[in-house]
Design an enzyme around this catalytic site. Structure first.
Site, PDB file in Angstrom:
ATOM      1  N   THR A  79       3.135 -55.050 -48.673  1.00 61.15           N
ATOM      2  CA  THR A  79       2.918 -54.984 -47.230  1.00 61.15           C
ATOM      3  C   THR A  79       3.358 -53.644 -46.671  1.00 61.15           C
ATOM      4  OG1 THR A  79       3.189 -57.382 -47.034  1.00 61.15           O
ATOM      5  CG2 THR A  79       3.445 -56.094 -45.026  1.00 61.15           C
ATOM      6  N   LEU A 163       7.177 -62.580 -41.593  1.00 60.91           N
ATOM      7  CA  LEU A 163       8.366 -62.905 -42.383  1.00 60.91           C
ATOM      8  C   LEU A 163       9.524 -63.331 -41.489  1.00 60.91           C
ATOM      9  CD1 LEU A 163       8.352 -60.192 -45.194  1.00 60.91           C
ATOM     10  CD2 LEU A 163       7.890 -62.642 -45.404  1.00 60.91           C
ATOM     11  N   GLY A 238      14.327 -56.152 -46.316  1.00 67.90           N
ATOM     12  CA  GLY A 238      13.269 -55.301 -45.784  1.00 67.90           C
ATOM     13  C   GLY A 238      13.120 -54.016 -46.571  1.00 67.90           C
ATOM     14  N   ARG A 239      13.820 -52.980 -46.124  1.00 69.32           N
ATOM     15  CA  ARG A 239      13.841 -51.687 -46.803  1.00 69.32           C
ATOM     16  C   ARG A 239      15.270 -51.164 -46.789  1.00 69.32           C
ATOM     17  NH1 ARG A 239       9.756 -53.056 -48.583  1.00 69.32           N
ATOM     18  NH2 ARG A 239       7.686 -52.047 -48.585  1.00 69.32           N
ATOM     19  N   ASP A 263      18.602 -57.119 -51.010  1.00 68.96           N
ATOM     20  CA  ASP A 263      17.559 -57.136 -52.033  1.00 68.96           C
ATOM     21  C   ASP A 263      16.906 -55.761 -52.147  1.00 68.96           C
ATOM     22  OD1 ASP A 263      15.902 -58.608 -53.964  1.00 68.96           O
ATOM     23  OD2 ASP A 263      14.262 -58.222 -52.548  1.00 68.96           O
ATOM     24  N   GLU A 268      15.716 -46.846 -55.405  1.00 70.17           N
ATOM     25  CA  GLU A 268      15.371 -47.924 -56.334  1.00 70.17           C
ATOM     26  C   GLU A 268      14.586 -47.364 -57.526  1.00 70.17           C
ATOM     27  OE1 GLU A 268      15.014 -51.326 -52.812  1.00 70.17           O
ATOM     28  OE2 GLU A 268      13.206 -50.643 -53.851  1.00 70.17           O
ATOM     29  N   HIS A 289      15.233 -56.109 -55.581  1.00 66.78           N
ATOM     30  CA  HIS A 289      13.979 -56.088 -54.817  1.00 66.78           C
ATOM     31  C   HIS A 289      12.996 -57.154 -55.331  1.00 66.78           C
ATOM     32  CE1 HIS A 289      11.492 -53.210 -52.116  1.00 66.78           C
ATOM     33  NE2 HIS A 289      11.007 -54.434 -52.039  1.00 66.78           N
ATOM     34  N   ILE A 290      13.487 -58.369 -55.468  1.00 68.12           N
ATOM     35  CA  ILE A 290      12.647 -59.430 -56.013  1.00 68.12           C
ATOM     36  C   ILE A 290      12.503 -60.624 -55.057  1.00 68.12           C
ATOM     37  CG2 ILE A 290      12.793 -58.960 -58.477  1.00 68.12           C
ATOM     38  CD1 ILE A 290      15.199 -61.398 -56.867  1.00 68.12           C
ATOM     39  N   ALA A 291      12.881 -60.448 -53.785  1.00 69.35           N
ATOM     40  CA  ALA A 291      12.754 -61.551 -52.832  1.00 69.35           C
ATOM     41  C   ALA A 291      11.313 -62.013 -52.704  1.00 69.35           C
ATOM     42  CB  ALA A 291      13.288 -61.132 -51.461  1.00 69.35           C
ATOM     43  N   TRP A 292      10.382 -61.101 -52.851  1.00 66.63           N
ATOM     44  CA  TRP A 292       8.955 -61.408 -52.709  1.00 66.63           C
ATOM     45  C   TRP A 292       8.351 -62.017 -53.969  1.00 66.63           C
ATOM     46  CZ3 TRP A 292       5.439 -58.933 -56.010  1.00 66.63           C
ATOM     47  CH2 TRP A 292       5.998 -57.912 -56.806  1.00 66.63           C
TER      48      TRP A 292
END
Length: 323
Positions: A79, A163, A238-239, A263, A268, A289-292
């Site tokens: 996204t 979200l 988010g970021r 996350d 990264e 960074h795996i929430a998604w």
């Protein structure tokens, strides 16, 4: 872009999608090239003959666009599109599309899981058990960390997109009160929002779901952290750039806030020397960074990604970001 001849499609960072997730093939005639990862120095060479570039996190900027005149579409497999120079794309007539709404179950579940883990001190107690504290205490239970309740606490959300709304729905289901923050520095509040500073002062948990822009970079800094209650928990899926990480580490170490679940980080993958990794604090939970990344969400992403490409090739583009 209605066409009949094969188009060249290049996926620059296929490893950002789990290997066991099968990518559907575009319906239009095409030539496919996927690279596990792409270093900045290799982007131009790999896109030299590409009509369509797929990227998740690889940067495509003005320099790349200038060197790749065949490029007609950048299909972002995410996204967030802060890795693509949208102004340069518009100037050169390159369309950009992203995937939307695919993680509105996966991300909220990760947020709420982090809230429970931090409120219930799961990480701290797990570390204590691993270190033999249970045996030392000599009781059926022990209390080395204060345990909080999730139900009845207030969740402040920054960002009221798909979200943010989905997180609010799940949070209410577990008994939390939800408030949305207006933009920092806004002179007036839109319906359904509370002033930014007001939300920070009353939130037991603050969750970030806004895009990373020049206006939101380091939105959470020394000054905003100082407004939060001493027991408050910060969640960021988010970021990484939304948070001043040095200020956050100081706030965690000094007890200025109660905990954080992250996350995302500003760099990264995070190096071993990253302050928030090296700190190893019981009130800090970091995931990569795996929430998604629930399988169901990634399958939706993959299907929408190819639908975006097929729509563009059929002359009916969707989820486009260039007017």
């Amino acid at each position: 872009m209605a066409q009949h001849h094969p188009v060249n499609i290049v996926f620059l960072d296929r490893n950002t999608i789990p290997a066991h997730i099968v990518l559907p093939a575009p319906q239009h005639p095409h030539r496919w090239q996927a690279y596990d990862e792409t270093q900045p120095s290799d982007v131009i060479a790999r896109l030299q003959h590409a009509d369509i570039a797929i990227t998740n996190k690889v940067v495509i900027d003005e320099t790349v666009l200038a060197a790749c005149p065949n490029l007609k579409l950048i299909a972002v497999a995410a996204t967030g599109v802060n890795n693509v120079d949208l102004a340069a794309c518009q100037a050169r007539g390159v369309q950009v599309c992203n995937v939307q709404g695919y993680a509105t179950q996966s991300v909220p579940e990760h947020v709420v899981a982090m809230i429970f883990a931090l409120k219930r001190q799961l990480l701290g107690y797990h570390q204590d058990v691993q270190n033999g504290e249970w045996q030392k205490q000599g009781q059926f239970c022990f209390f080395t960390h204060p345990i909080g309740s999730v139900a009845g606490s207030t969740l402040g959300i920054i960002g009221k997109g798909a979200l943010g709304e989905a997180v609010a729905q799940l949070a209410r289901a577990v008994g939390m009160k939800v408030v949305f923050a207006e933009h920092r520095g806004a002179q007036a509040c839109r319906p359904g929002y509370l002033p930014f500073e007001h939300v920070l002062r009353q939130a037991d948990v603050l969750s970030l779901h806004c895009p990373l822009t020049d206006n939101t970079r380091h939105l959470i800094d020394q000054d905003t952290l100082a407004l939060m209650p001493a027991h408050a928990i910060l969640i960021n899926t988010g970021r990484g750039g939304l948070v001043n990480e040095k200020a956050l580490l100081q706030a965690l170490e000094s007890g200025q806030i109660g905990g954080a679940g992250l996350d995302v980080l500003s760099k990264e993958p995070a190096p071993d020397t990253h302050p928030l990794i090296a700190a190893s604090l019981p009130n800090l939970l970091v995931t990569p960074h795996i929430a998604w990344g629930a399988d169901e969400a990634v399958n939706r992403l993959a299907n929408q990604l190819m639908d975006n490409i097929d729509g563009f090739l059929s002359g009916s583009p969707q989820h486009t970001l260039i007017d």
